[in-house]
Motif scaffolding. Structure first.
Motif, PDB file in Angstrom:
ATOM      1  N   THR A 195     -10.126  67.769 -12.852  1.00  0.00           N
ATOM      2  CA  THR A 195     -10.312  68.902 -11.937  1.00  0.00           C
ATOM      3  C   THR A 195     -10.888  70.090 -12.704  1.00  0.00           C
ATOM      4  O   THR A 195     -10.648  70.223 -13.905  1.00  0.00           O
ATOM      5  CB  THR A 195      -8.970  69.319 -11.319  1.00  0.00           C
ATOM      6  N   SER A 196     -11.647  70.920 -12.020  1.00  0.00           N
ATOM      7  CA  SER A 196     -12.103  72.132 -12.712  1.00  0.00           C
ATOM      8  C   SER A 196     -11.439  73.374 -12.123  1.00  0.00           C
ATOM      9  O   SER A 196     -11.944  74.478 -12.265  1.00  0.00           O
ATOM     10  CB  SER A 196     -13.633  72.232 -12.675  1.00  0.00           C
ATOM     11  N   THR A 197     -10.311  73.177 -11.462  1.00  0.00           N
ATOM     12  CA  THR A 197      -9.581  74.320 -10.908  1.00  0.00           C
ATOM     13  C   THR A 197      -9.182  75.270 -12.036  1.00  0.00           C
ATOM     14  O   THR A 197      -8.550  74.845 -13.010  1.00  0.00           O
ATOM     15  CB  THR A 197      -8.281  73.845 -10.209  1.00  0.00           C
ATOM     16  N   PRO A 198      -9.529  76.547 -11.920  1.00  0.00           N
ATOM     17  CA  PRO A 198      -9.181  77.474 -13.006  1.00  0.00           C
ATOM     18  C   PRO A 198      -7.669  77.567 -13.211  1.00  0.00           C
ATOM     19  O   PRO A 198      -6.903  77.517 -12.252  1.00  0.00           O
ATOM     20  CB  PRO A 198      -9.739  78.813 -12.525  1.00  0.00           C
TER      21      PRO A 198
ATOM     22  N   PRO B 144     -19.250  79.951 -15.464  1.00  0.00           N
ATOM     23  CA  PRO B 144     -19.105  80.451 -14.090  1.00  0.00           C
ATOM     24  C   PRO B 144     -18.075  81.583 -13.981  1.00  0.00           C
ATOM     25  O   PRO B 144     -17.111  81.611 -14.752  1.00  0.00           O
ATOM     26  CB  PRO B 144     -18.623  79.224 -13.304  1.00  0.00           C
ATOM     27  N   ASP B 145     -18.290  82.453 -13.033  1.00  0.00           N
ATOM     28  CA  ASP B 145     -17.373  83.588 -12.819  1.00  0.00           C
ATOM     29  C   ASP B 145     -15.936  83.123 -12.583  1.00  0.00           C
ATOM     30  O   ASP B 145     -14.987  83.774 -13.019  1.00  0.00           O
ATOM     31  CB  ASP B 145     -17.824  84.406 -11.601  1.00  0.00           C
ATOM     32  N   ALA B 146     -15.794  81.987 -11.906  1.00  0.00           N
ATOM     33  CA  ALA B 146     -14.449  81.529 -11.524  1.00  0.00           C
ATOM     34  C   ALA B 146     -13.540  81.338 -12.732  1.00  0.00           C
ATOM     35  O   ALA B 146     -12.318  81.414 -12.604  1.00  0.00           O
ATOM     36  CB  ALA B 146     -14.560  80.220 -10.749  1.00  0.00           C
ATOM     37  N   VAL B 147     -14.114  81.071 -13.900  1.00  0.00           N
ATOM     38  CA  VAL B 147     -13.257  80.846 -15.076  1.00  0.00           C
ATOM     39  C   VAL B 147     -13.430  81.944 -16.120  1.00  0.00           C
ATOM     40  O   VAL B 147     -13.085  81.765 -17.282  1.00  0.00           O
ATOM     41  CB  VAL B 147     -13.512  79.463 -15.718  1.00  0.00           C
ATOM     42  N   GLN B 148     -13.966  83.080 -15.702  1.00  0.00           N
ATOM     43  CA  GLN B 148     -14.142  84.167 -16.680  1.00  0.00           C
ATOM     44  C   GLN B 148     -12.813  84.854 -16.991  1.00  0.00           C
ATOM     45  O   GLN B 148     -12.512  85.155 -18.136  1.00  0.00           O
ATOM     46  CB  GLN B 148     -15.149  85.202 -16.167  1.00  0.00           C
ATOM     47  N   GLY B 149     -12.040  85.120 -15.961  1.00  0.00           N
ATOM     48  CA  GLY B 149     -10.809  85.887 -16.184  1.00  0.00           C
ATOM     49  C   GLY B 149     -11.156  87.339 -16.455  1.00  0.00           C
ATOM     50  O   GLY B 149     -12.284  87.664 -16.856  1.00  0.00           O
ATOM     51  N   PRO B 150     -10.178  88.243 -16.243  1.00  0.00           N
ATOM     52  CA  PRO B 150     -10.466  89.683 -16.337  1.00  0.00           C
ATOM     53  C   PRO B 150     -11.065  90.129 -17.670  1.00  0.00           C
ATOM     54  O   PRO B 150     -11.945  90.970 -17.707  1.00  0.00           O
ATOM     55  CB  PRO B 150      -9.098  90.327 -16.121  1.00  0.00           C
ATOM     56  N   ARG B 151     -10.589  89.550 -18.791  1.00  0.00           N
ATOM     57  CA  ARG B 151     -11.046  90.128 -20.068  1.00  0.00           C
ATOM     58  C   ARG B 151     -12.539  89.892 -20.306  1.00  0.00           C
ATOM     59  O   ARG B 151     -13.199  90.689 -20.976  1.00  0.00           O
ATOM     60  CB  ARG B 151     -10.217  89.621 -21.241  1.00  0.00           C
ATOM     61  N   ASN B 152     -13.084  88.791 -19.752  1.00  0.00           N
ATOM     62  CA  ASN B 152     -14.521  88.572 -19.869  1.00  0.00           C
ATOM     63  C   ASN B 152     -15.287  89.446 -18.872  1.00  0.00           C
ATOM     64  O   ASN B 152     -16.335  90.006 -19.193  1.00  0.00           O
ATOM     65  CB  ASN B 152     -14.859  87.094 -19.615  1.00  0.00           C
ATOM     66  N   LEU B 153     -14.734  89.571 -17.664  1.00  0.00           N
ATOM     67  CA  LEU B 153     -15.451  90.348 -16.640  1.00  0.00           C
ATOM     68  C   LEU B 153     -15.440  91.843 -16.969  1.00  0.00           C
ATOM     69  O   LEU B 153     -16.383  92.565 -16.622  1.00  0.00           O
ATOM     70  CB  LEU B 153     -14.841  90.071 -15.265  1.00  0.00           C
ATOM     71  N   VAL B 173     -20.384  73.070 -21.940  1.00  0.00           N
ATOM     72  CA  VAL B 173     -19.123  72.863 -21.234  1.00  0.00           C
ATOM     73  C   VAL B 173     -19.432  72.504 -19.786  1.00  0.00           C
ATOM     74  O   VAL B 173     -20.282  73.136 -19.168  1.00  0.00           O
ATOM     75  CB  VAL B 173     -18.289  74.169 -21.275  1.00  0.00           C
ATOM     76  N   VAL B 174     -18.737  71.501 -19.284  1.00  0.00           N
ATOM     77  CA  VAL B 174     -18.896  71.151 -17.869  1.00  0.00           C
ATOM     78  C   VAL B 174     -17.495  71.037 -17.274  1.00  0.00           C
ATOM     79  O   VAL B 174     -16.698  70.216 -17.714  1.00  0.00           O
ATOM     80  CB  VAL B 174     -19.636  69.796 -17.715  1.00  0.00           C
ATOM     81  N   GLY B 175     -17.200  71.911 -16.322  1.00  0.00           N
ATOM     82  CA  GLY B 175     -15.882  71.843 -15.673  1.00  0.00           C
ATOM     83  C   GLY B 175     -14.796  72.595 -16.414  1.00  0.00           C
ATOM     84  O   GLY B 175     -13.626  72.193 -16.389  1.00  0.00           O
ATOM     85  N   CYS B 176     -15.155  73.690 -17.061  1.00  0.00           N
ATOM     86  CA  CYS B 176     -14.178  74.513 -17.791  1.00  0.00           C
ATOM     87  C   CYS B 176     -13.088  75.003 -16.826  1.00  0.00           C
ATOM     88  O   CYS B 176     -13.368  75.356 -15.690  1.00  0.00           O
ATOM     89  CB  CYS B 176     -14.906  75.714 -18.394  1.00  0.00           C
ATOM     90  N   ARG B 177     -11.852  75.028 -17.307  1.00  0.00           N
ATOM     91  CA  ARG B 177     -10.762  75.558 -16.479  1.00  0.00           C
ATOM     92  C   ARG B 177     -10.267  76.903 -17.008  1.00  0.00           C
ATOM     93  O   ARG B 177      -9.265  77.430 -16.535  1.00  0.00           O
ATOM     94  CB  ARG B 177      -9.610  74.559 -16.422  1.00  0.00           C
ATOM     95  N   GLY B 178     -10.933  77.413 -18.018  1.00  0.00           N
ATOM     96  CA  GLY B 178     -10.546  78.730 -18.513  1.00  0.00           C
ATOM     97  C   GLY B 178      -9.193  78.739 -19.189  1.00  0.00           C
ATOM     98  O   GLY B 178      -8.396  79.664 -19.010  1.00  0.00           O
ATOM     99  N   SER B 179      -8.933  77.737 -20.009  1.00  0.00           N
ATOM    100  CA  SER B 179      -7.631  77.697 -20.695  1.00  0.00           C
ATOM    101  C   SER B 179      -7.613  78.609 -21.917  1.00  0.00           C
ATOM    102  O   SER B 179      -6.551  78.868 -22.469  1.00  0.00           O
ATOM    103  CB  SER B 179      -7.315  76.268 -21.147  1.00  0.00           C
ATOM    104  N   GLY B 180      -8.769  79.065 -22.356  1.00  0.00           N
ATOM    105  CA  GLY B 180      -8.830  79.919 -23.543  1.00  0.00           C
ATOM    106  C   GLY B 180      -8.402  79.197 -24.812  1.00  0.00           C
ATOM    107  O   GLY B 180      -7.997  79.815 -25.785  1.00  0.00           O
ATOM    108  N   GLU B 181      -8.511  77.891 -24.816  1.00  0.00           N
ATOM    109  CA  GLU B 181      -7.982  77.109 -25.947  1.00  0.00           C
ATOM    110  C   GLU B 181      -9.067  76.447 -26.783  1.00  0.00           C
ATOM    111  O   GLU B 181      -8.782  75.488 -27.506  1.00  0.00           O
ATOM    112  CB  GLU B 181      -7.064  75.998 -25.415  1.00  0.00           C
ATOM    113  N   CYS B 182     -10.287  76.934 -26.681  1.00  0.00           N
ATOM    114  CA  CYS B 182     -11.376  76.231 -27.377  1.00  0.00           C
ATOM    115  C   CYS B 182     -11.080  76.025 -28.866  1.00  0.00           C
ATOM    116  O   CYS B 182     -11.483  75.020 -29.445  1.00  0.00           O
ATOM    117  CB  CYS B 182     -12.681  77.014 -27.246  1.00  0.00           C
ATOM    118  N   PHE B 183     -10.388  76.975 -29.512  1.00  0.00           N
ATOM    119  CA  PHE B 183     -10.200  76.883 -30.974  1.00  0.00           C
ATOM    120  C   PHE B 183      -9.182  75.821 -31.384  1.00  0.00           C
ATOM    121  O   PHE B 183      -9.133  75.438 -32.546  1.00  0.00           O
ATOM    122  CB  PHE B 183      -9.770  78.234 -31.557  1.00  0.00           C
ATOM    123  N   THR B 184      -8.338  75.398 -30.429  1.00  0.00           N
ATOM    124  CA  THR B 184      -7.370  74.363 -30.807  1.00  0.00           C
ATOM    125  C   THR B 184      -7.728  73.014 -30.183  1.00  0.00           C
ATOM    126  O   THR B 184      -6.961  72.060 -30.316  1.00  0.00           O
ATOM    127  CB  THR B 184      -5.935  74.773 -30.397  1.00  0.00           C
TER     128      THR B 184
END
Ligand code: FAD
Ligand code: SF4
Lengths: 210, 507
Positions: A195-198, B144-153, B173-184
């Motif tokens: 899923t790509s749900t944020p 995409p905006d949907a996974v930016q979160g406030p600190r990026n916007l 990246v395809v289908g990012c969920r904005g976990s902010g965990e890229c470094f781990t």
């Protein structure tokens, strides 16, 4: 003869100062020596005392225990550097004594107020290498503090549960150190992209951090 | 044809192999070469010292993750100007634990390369088809905006308020969920790191991939190389076990900008008649600051680095948003004791932004140590480059206040712990700084085996072939003749793509 006596006295004092009187570390500590563990524990408790906006202290967040795991995961040369780092912080009171009575005692034996002032001296020093030493110590301890679920929880930073999709590559290799026979997936398990749900604050917390 | 992947548990004896091309290192450079050559029907062996990671292997704890995925436990530091720099030790190299930022180098930068380094086909127009091929393969696109979160916007808002250009970060990246965990490590598998993109594609096309094998030297005869040799290495402990030799018609070194020069130096200084191997070491040092806002930003959520501004690239720096494991950046927050805790408590309302600087004047070198393959690094920040970093810091502060931050924590010695207004922040412009006032980090590394049209001044030509030998190529960021002005991974992959075409054509 006098010289020999002086030398012997020096060795005895050195022995006492550097090695004697440290409490045994808790069961499970494998990488840090008792004296290093005590330095880490004392410093963590000063840097992160109990109370304030995040209640957990260095002790309750098991920072020294984490430091042991962190040091244990390092290369041999890094471990040597870290051992030197602990010695520097513990014994540099001889060069930069803490304010107050008997400020030259080893760091872990100073009073909490003296310990705080002593570490502040390192943090704000005009000597860049001294600041660097402190920064390294603080890095080790801070990473330990932030490994604690309660600390992360107080700041709303606990990792969220994520169900990793199963990809074709999961048929190619097992978890690190395992034999490919342990690969638990078959082609039928491959889910493709998940899923790509944020993710957001309302998502459920990772099981290890609940 | 389908290839194979071998992991540590499968080695029980010494081994020898023969192939057309052996590629050393599976980072963005090596993985692209291995895949493209395998797709062209060549017999490819890809050697990687690190293990492959599965999502179960990712450590969420930043420090333990670093200790497992990075060389020297993530604590590698330069001498001269002290700066930390991280190089990964894993299948996929840096791509496993990086932020996936993929930006084409600007035209003016590549023109500059061509002029200064006597290159004839490395303009932006020359590289564009290679950029395109990599972008298409990896599905690179804007965050995409949907996974930016406030600190990026908020970063975007700040740029808008000041009239600076900004854009959502292009990433592999395809289908990012904005976990902010890229470094781990990306648990959602959205990040198309090499281990889940180019490497499996190479395997599908027949490449044989050996993980947990450390190449220790080149096998040479006269001015030619006929293979590589090394030992199996136990993951995380570094224990060296069985020996191996791979015989190949062509050897491609893609072990990274630090490791490749060490391998050449360890191989009797092979291909170093120019004396350039290990020289010209360059970084993109970065400075970061934390802005605190009245509203909560939930900084943990959102793409790790979701927005950028290229407004000041011509001035020598690039502005980005940033998130890292909290224990890593909290190290720089001011205070001790309850004072420190007060500062930590601001994190839920914070954003971290950084400036990375081109620093073309600041150079260093990589040297093999007496034992082992870890490099000895020396590097010095040029005073003029320091002023660029200072300017970058000032811009960050300016942007934070433009986005209505209530305070900025610059984390720089000699500045107040908190800057509470734009006027306050002007101290950044007026103060004289020393390099030691900053806590620098530089994970973009280049030029230690640089490309040059004239073999006296560089190690490889534009196709990545070593000037002094016919069948040795290099395909890591060491070949970049100097900074690409932006994050280097995409430019490296484009160059590696070109190198692979050149090798395929001659085999
Ligand atoms: C935390 C972090 C974040 C970053 N973020 C970005 C980003 O978002 N965008 C971007 O453009 N860049 C980023 N970078 C930089 C980018 O990751 C590197 O520039 C890129 O990975 C370099 O690729 P490479 O192929 O040259 O080397 P590497 O990625 O370092 O790959 C070299 C490989 O060779 C292996 N190797 C080394 N020695 C040997 C040996 N003796 N035998 C066998 N194998 C060996 C290594 O284990 C490694 O896997 C980041 C870097 C870091 C550390
Ligand atoms: S932000 Fe999270 S989901 Fe998105 S690419 Fe990075 S690790 Fe993966």
């Amino acid at each position: 003869m006098l010289l020999w006596l002086a030398l012997l006295a020096l060795i005895a004092i050195g022995f006492r100062r550097f090695l004697v009187g440290y409490p045994a570390p808790p069961v499970g500590v494998t990488a840090l020596a008792a004296r290093e563990y005590e330095t880490a524990r004392a410093a963590a408790e000063v840097i992160y005392p109990k109370g304030g906006p995040i209640d957990a202290s260095g002790d309750t967040a098991h920072v020294a225990m984490h430091s042991d795991r962190f040091v244990g995961a390092q290369t041999r040369s890094n471990r040597i550097l870290m051992a030197l780092l602990f010695i520097a912080v513990e014994h540099a009171t001889l060069v930069f004594p803490a304010r107050g009575p008997r400020g030259w005692r080893r760091f872990s034996s100073l009073s909490p107020d003296q310990q705080l002032a002593y570490l502040q001296g390192w943090q704000q020093s005009e000597l860049a290498p001294r600041r660097l030493v402190f920064m390294s110590l603080r890095a080790i301890l801070t990473m330990g503090y932030f490994a604690d679920a309660e600390v992360l929880g107080a700041l709303g930073l606990r990792p969220r549960e994520i169900l990793s999709p199963v990809l074709e590559v999961d048929l190619l290799w097992p978890a690190v150190g395992q034999h490919p026979e342990t690969i638990r997936f078959t082609r039928a398990d491959v889910t493709g992209p998940g899923t790509s749900t944020p993710l957001g604050p309302s998502g459920s917390v990772h099981r290890d951090y609940r | 044809m389908s290839g194979s992947v071998r992991v540590f548990a499968q080695y029980d004896r010494d081994f020898d192999e023969v192939c057309d091309v052996v590629v050393v290192g599976s980072g963005p450079g090596g993985a692209v070469v291995a895949r493209e050559l395998a797709a062209a029907g060549k017999d490819v062996v890809l050697l990687e010292e690190g293990p492959p990671f599965t999502p179960d292997d990712f450590e969420l704890d930043g420090s333990l993750s670093m200790a497992r995925t990075m060389r020297e436990g993530g604590l590698r530091t330069t001498r001269g100007t002290s700066m930390t720099t991280m190089q990964a030790n894993a299948l996929g190299g840096g791509s496993l634990v990086n932020s996936a930022i993929c930006v084409r180098a600007p035209e003016f930068t590549l023109d500059g390369w061509c002029d200064e380094f006597e290159l004839t086909h490395s303009t932006r127009a020359d590289l564009d088809p290679h950029y395109q091929a990599v972008e298409d393969f990896l599905g690179i696109g804007p965050t995409p905006d949907a996974v930016q979160g406030p600190r990026n916007l908020l970063f975007r808002d700040a740029c808008d308020a000041l009239g600076y250009s900004s854009e959502p970060m292009p990433r592999n990246v395809v289908g990012c969920r904005g976990s902010g965990e890229c470094f781990t490590g990306c648990r959602t598998r959205a990040k198309k790191s090499m281990d889940i993109s180019y490497v499996p594609a190479a395997v599908a096309d027949g490449a044989r991939v050996y993980t947990s094998v450390q190449v220790q030297r080149l096998l040479t005869r006269g001015s030619r190389v006929w293979g590589v040799a090394g030992q199996v290495v136990r993951p995380f402990t570094g224990e060296l076990l069985h020996r191996f030799r791979i015989q190949a018609r062509i050897v491609v070194l893609a072990a990274g900008c630090m490791a490749t020069p060490v391998l050449l130096q360890r191989s009797d200084d092979f291909a170093n008649g120019s004396g350039q191997v290990g020289e010209n070491l360059q970084f993109h040092p970065g400075v970061a600051a934390m802005g605190v806002f009245a509203e909560e930003t939930h900084p943990q959520f959102g793409a790790t680095q979701g927005y950028q501004s290229l407004e000041f690239v011509r001035d020598g720096y690039k502005l980005e948003t940033l998130w890292a494991p909290p224990g890593v950046f909290a190290v720089r927050l001011p205070g001790l004791g309850l004072e420190l805790k007060k500062n930590l408590a601001m994190i839920p309302n914070a954003a971290i932004w950084d400036a990375i600087a081109t620093c073309n004047r600041s150079k260093g070198r990589v040297r093999a140590r007496r034992r082992g393959l870890d490099p000895a690094l020396t590097w010095r920040l040029d005073p003029k480059d320091l002023t660029v970093l200072v300017e970058g810091l000032w811009r960050l502060a300016e942007m934070f206040f433009a986005a209505r931050a209530t305070r900025v924590l610059p984390g720089v010695h000699g500045l107040p712990e908190e800057l509470c207004s734009l006027d306050d922040a002007r101290r950044i412009q007026t103060r004289e700084f020393r390099e030691t006032d900053f806590t620098l980090a530089g994970n973009h590394v280049f030029s230690t085996t640089r490309m040059h049209g004239d073999g006296r001044f560089g190690v490889v030509d534009e196709d990545g072939r070593c000037h002094e030998t016919d069948n040795l190529y290099i395909a890591d960021t060491g070949v970049l003749p100097r900074s690409p002005s932006v994050n280097p991974m995409l430019t490296l992959m484009a160059i590696a793509h070109r190198t692979s075409q050149h090798i395929a054509a001659r085999l």
